[in-house]
Design a protein around this motif. Structure first.
Motif, PDB file in Angstrom:
ATOM      1  N   TYR A   2       0.832  -1.198   0.000  1.00 20.99           N
ATOM      2  CA  TYR A   2       0.000   0.000   0.000  1.00 20.99           C
ATOM      3  C   TYR A   2       0.866   1.247   0.000  1.00 20.99           C
ATOM      4  N   HIS A  18      -4.924   9.482   1.516  1.00 17.02           N
ATOM      5  CA  HIS A  18      -5.712   8.290   1.240  1.00 17.02           C
ATOM      6  C   HIS A  18      -4.777   7.090   1.107  1.00 17.02           C
ATOM      7  N   VAL A  19      -5.271   5.909   1.419  1.00 16.78           N
ATOM      8  CA  VAL A  19      -4.520   4.671   1.254  1.00 16.78           C
ATOM      9  C   VAL A  19      -4.928   4.052  -0.078  1.00 16.78           C
ATOM     10  N   ILE A  20      -3.935   3.671  -0.883  1.00 17.07           N
ATOM     11  CA  ILE A  20      -4.223   2.984  -2.135  1.00 17.07           C
ATOM     12  C   ILE A  20      -3.382   1.723  -2.220  1.00 17.07           C
ATOM     13  N   HIS A  26      -7.206   4.124  -7.288  1.00  9.95           N
ATOM     14  CA  HIS A  26      -8.396   4.273  -6.460  1.00  9.95           C
ATOM     15  C   HIS A  26      -8.025   4.050  -5.001  1.00  9.95           C
ATOM     16  N   ALA A  27      -8.500   4.936  -4.165  1.00 17.17           N
ATOM     17  CA  ALA A  27      -8.277   4.802  -2.732  1.00 17.17           C
ATOM     18  C   ALA A  27      -9.149   3.682  -2.179  1.00 17.17           C
ATOM     19  N   LEU A  28      -8.797   3.185  -1.002  1.00 16.74           N
ATOM     20  CA  LEU A  28      -9.593   2.134  -0.368  1.00 16.74           C
ATOM     21  C   LEU A  28     -11.011   2.600  -0.081  1.00 16.74           C
ATOM     22  N   CYS A  29     -11.224   3.908   0.013  1.00 15.40           N
ATOM     23  CA  CYS A  29     -12.568   4.451   0.217  1.00 15.40           C
ATOM     24  C   CYS A  29     -13.356   4.500  -1.086  1.00 15.40           C
ATOM     25  N   HIS A  46      -6.144  12.776   7.364  1.00 15.65           N
ATOM     26  CA  HIS A  46      -6.177  11.431   6.797  1.00 15.65           C
ATOM     27  C   HIS A  46      -7.626  11.056   6.528  1.00 15.65           C
ATOM     28  N   CYS A  47      -7.853  10.341   5.435  1.00 10.70           N
ATOM     29  CA  CYS A  47      -9.195   9.889   5.082  1.00 10.70           C
ATOM     30  C   CYS A  47      -9.604   8.780   6.051  1.00 10.70           C
ATOM     31  N   CYS A  50     -10.613   5.373   4.466  1.00 10.04           N
ATOM     32  CA  CYS A  50      -9.428   4.625   4.026  1.00 10.04           C
ATOM     33  C   CYS A  50      -8.710   3.986   5.212  1.00 10.04           C
ATOM     34  N   PHE A  54      -8.153   0.017   5.745  1.00 11.24           N
ATOM     35  CA  PHE A  54      -6.789  -0.498   5.873  1.00 11.24           C
ATOM     36  C   PHE A  54      -6.627  -1.257   7.192  1.00 11.24           C
TER      37      PHE A  54
END
Length: 63
Positions: A2, A18-20, A26-29, A46-47, A50, A54
């Motif tokens: 990630y 965001h975490v991808i 695309h982000a995890l959200c 931070h999102c 996401c 995670f």
């Protein structure tokens, strides 16, 4: 694997991290992110969707 990218903050104006999954845009959200967004775009936010996705993934990961 990630990585983190900045994108629109889902809770208000401005940017959020965001975490991808590496190799995606695309982000995890679910938010599509611009692949050129990098650490040059600074924010302390931070999102939360996401981060939650995670955290859940890491809790159930066997590797």
């Amino acid at each position: 694997m990630y990585e983190m990218r900045t994108g629109t903050d889902p809770t208000g104006p401005g940017l959020a991290w965001h975490v991808i999954a590496r190799g995606t845009n695309h982000a995890l959200c679910g938010q599509p992110l611009n692949p050129t967004n990098t650490a040059q775009d600074t924010t302390d936010r931070h999102c939360l969707p996401c981060m939650k996705a995670f955290q859940q993934h890491m809790a159930t990961s066997t590797t």
